[in-house]
Write a protein that holds these residues in place. Structure first.
Motif: not given
Length: 593
Positions: A356-359, A571-574
């Motif tokens: 969540a935060d990395r993006h 999806p959140a991975r990429v």
């Protein structure tokens, strides 16, 4: 004839029903089983030296060659679907016997002086940086009259020719051909001529994807061989190229300098002599880590084949200034029984912070994470509400490893609760939002959940059995208000939007996923923090091939672990997006979506 009898008859008649296999035969985009991989020069050099001590170059062995085999396809004897890549070593005084074959080959010299390759009677001296060709069905042999071992990179189209069942091989009647000088360098490109041309390239010649690059060409201006193209490129100090991908594959050799390449979201750090494979349709970009020294890469590519067949296609990575999100650093370690590279997860790891935060930290906060009932939710909006809910749970006394029963349909709030709980070290427990009170009583008591986040309908099922749930302290209702329950939006409005993740380890529990209970009472399956990243990489990226520009819809719901991956953390991975549909999915509704 029944359906079962029909398919059995097809099998007996050696027939295939296209409608059962069409998706695998004609995928919407390339889905290679080959994976990006890097081979270290220190290992290649050491093992080539050992091979020189153990293997005699003669008619039995033909060549002392170590091939690069892609770990994604064990047994393939290939670096990519069409390319064989290898290192070959020849000791002083040795001759590799003359032969010819259907496969075309290129030799890029890495180490040593005094060796030569004879092609159709023309002797080409082999010096570091030279490129020497042995086109299909031409006689060629190698010899070393120098005082030191010579090592070179071999690139051949062996997998392609093998796929076409077009391979022929023949030995010369003598160990070596009669040889004369090759004054016109018909089959060679000396580095003494290539290097000055490469160094003359300037800013006006730069490509956003390769910086300063030269293609080796034949006398007609085409690729060096009908099936192989060769390139040499110069990365100026501090340059990082933009990412792109194409249906052709490539194998790179680091000739000089150090840096890294991002291949499919994985960072591969490289130095002199290292080699790495880029499979078809893989995003890739390159960077020179030095602020002072140039980096030079040599590569072989199968683009001529794709172009000749009218299949060539390429595209640029448009998001985030052309830079891919980097998930991990390549280490080269393989997990037992796993054909893909093992996913390295840091010792201290919080799944919510990563997914969540990395993006936000990497500049993708404005990208859409969910499409829900006609509106788009961005990664930045999700991250803020995750923080608010995590703080709300802490304010209610929920602590590390406390369970939180998650009783919601597919909606953005599901993700907020899921990641918010994980971020503070609590353990979300997603369950079916359409169960009965007795079922919820069992799940609450078995999990010892301290809080439950539910729809008003689910809260109504829990109310009559709440006294049976000894650990339950709070019911939080999303949507309509419910007696003796806390309002979800009220809690978020009062909570801070800033939240540091709990200092969890990769082996701490992230979530519980209950089985369906088909053979008895449902049983909780424990999933660790690192499991989410492992599944996202090994399934979401490498099997499903999910990329940042995909939009995902899953008929399987979020409370199923399979649907949880499909719609949430794959999806959140990429940095991709998913469509969330709260109601049960029937066939007609799925087609509407």
């Amino acid at each position: 004839m029944s359906e079962e009898e029909f398919y059995a008859e097809l099998e007996r008649r050696r027939l295939v029903a296209l409608w059962r296999v069409v998706r695998g035969l004609m995928p919407s985009q390339p889905q290679s089983r080959f994976v990006p991989h890097l081979w270290r020069w220190k290992d290649l050099q050491a093992l080539a030296t050992s091979a020189a001590e153990l293997v005699v170059v003669d008619r039995a062995a033909e060549r002392r060659v170590l091939g690069l085999e892609n770990p994604g396809v064990p047994g393939s004897c290939a670096a990519t679907p069409t390319l064989w890549a290898a290192v070959q070593i020849l000791l002083p005084g040795e001759v590799a016997p003359a032969h010819r074959h259907s496969q075309g080959a290129v030799r890029f010299i890495l180490q040593g002086e005094g060796a030569y390759t004879t092609v159709e009677g023309e002797k080409h001296v082999m010096r570091r940086g030279d490129l020497i060709l042995t086109p299909p069905w031409l006689w060629h042999d190698h010899g070393n009259v120098g005082q030191e071992p010579t090592i070179w990179f071999d690139g051949l189209d062996i997998p392609l020719v093998g796929l076409l069942d077009a391979s022929f091989f023949e030995q010369f009647h003598e160990e070596a051909q009669p040889a004369g000088d090759a004054p016109n360098h018909r089959w060679s490109y000396p580095w003494t001529e290539t290097a000055p041309t490469l160094m003359r390239l300037g800013e006006g010649d730069a490509s956003p994807f390769d910086d300063l690059a030269l293609q080796y060409v034949n006398a007609s201006g085409g690729p060096v061989l009908p099936t192989l193209a060769c390139w040499v490129q110069r990365l100026r100090p501090g340059v990082r190229t933009r990412a792109h991908r194409h249906v052709s594959s490539a194998v790179y050799v680091v000739f000089e300098g150090s840096g890294f390449s991002v291949l499919g979201g994985e960072r591969f750090s490289w130095g002199p002599g290292d080699m790495f494979a880029v499979p078809p349709w893989t995003w890739h970009e390159h960077a020179n880590s030095s602020s002072e020294r140039e980096a030079i890469l040599f590569s072989i590519q199968d683009a001529p084949v794709l172009r000749a067949l009218g299949l060539y296609r390429e595209e640029a990575y448009e998001a985030d200034g052309g830079r891919q999100p980097v998930a991990r650093e390549f280490t080269g370690r393989l997990a037992p029984g796993v054909i893909a590279p093992v996913v390295d997860v840091p010792e201290r790891f919080n799944a919510a912070a990563f997914f969540a935060d990395r993006h936000l930290a990497e500049g993708r906060g404005g990208r859409t994470v969910f499409r829900y009932r006609g509106r788009a939710v961005t990664y930045a909006q999700l991250a803020e509400r995750v923080n608010r809910f995590g703080n709300a749970l802490r304010d209610l006394g929920v602590e590390v490893e406390n369970r939180v029963l998650l009783i919601l349909p597919d909606c953005p709030e599901f993700a907020e609760v899921f990641w918010g709980a994980i971020k503070i070290g609590a353990v979300p427990v997603p369950v079916n939002p359409w169960l009965r009170g007795a079922d919820y009583a069992f799940l609450l008591e078995d999990s010892r959940a301290k809080a439950a986040v539910a729809t008003a309908e689910a809260a109504a099922q829990i109310a009559p059995v709440r006294d049976q749930c000894r650990s339950l302290r709070h019911i939080i209702v999303v949507g309509d208000r419910f007696p003796n329950a806390l309002g979800y939006e009220d809690l978020l409005a009062r909570a801070s939007a800033s939240l540091e993740p709990a200092d969890t380890s990769r082996d701490d529990v992230a979530l519980w996923g209950y089985t369906s209970g088909s053979t008895g009472k449902p049983k909780a399956a424990v999933h660790l923090q690192q499991d989410l990243l492992q599944a996202a990489d090994l399934v979401g990226r490498q099997i499903f091939g999910i990329t940042h520009d995909d939009l995902i819809f899953s008929a399987s719901k979020l409370f199923f672990v399979y649907g949880l991956g499909n719609s949430l953390y794959f999806p959140a991975r990429v940095g991709a997006a998913s469509v969330l549909v709260p109601e049960r999915i029937e066939a007609e509704r799925a087609f509407e979506v």
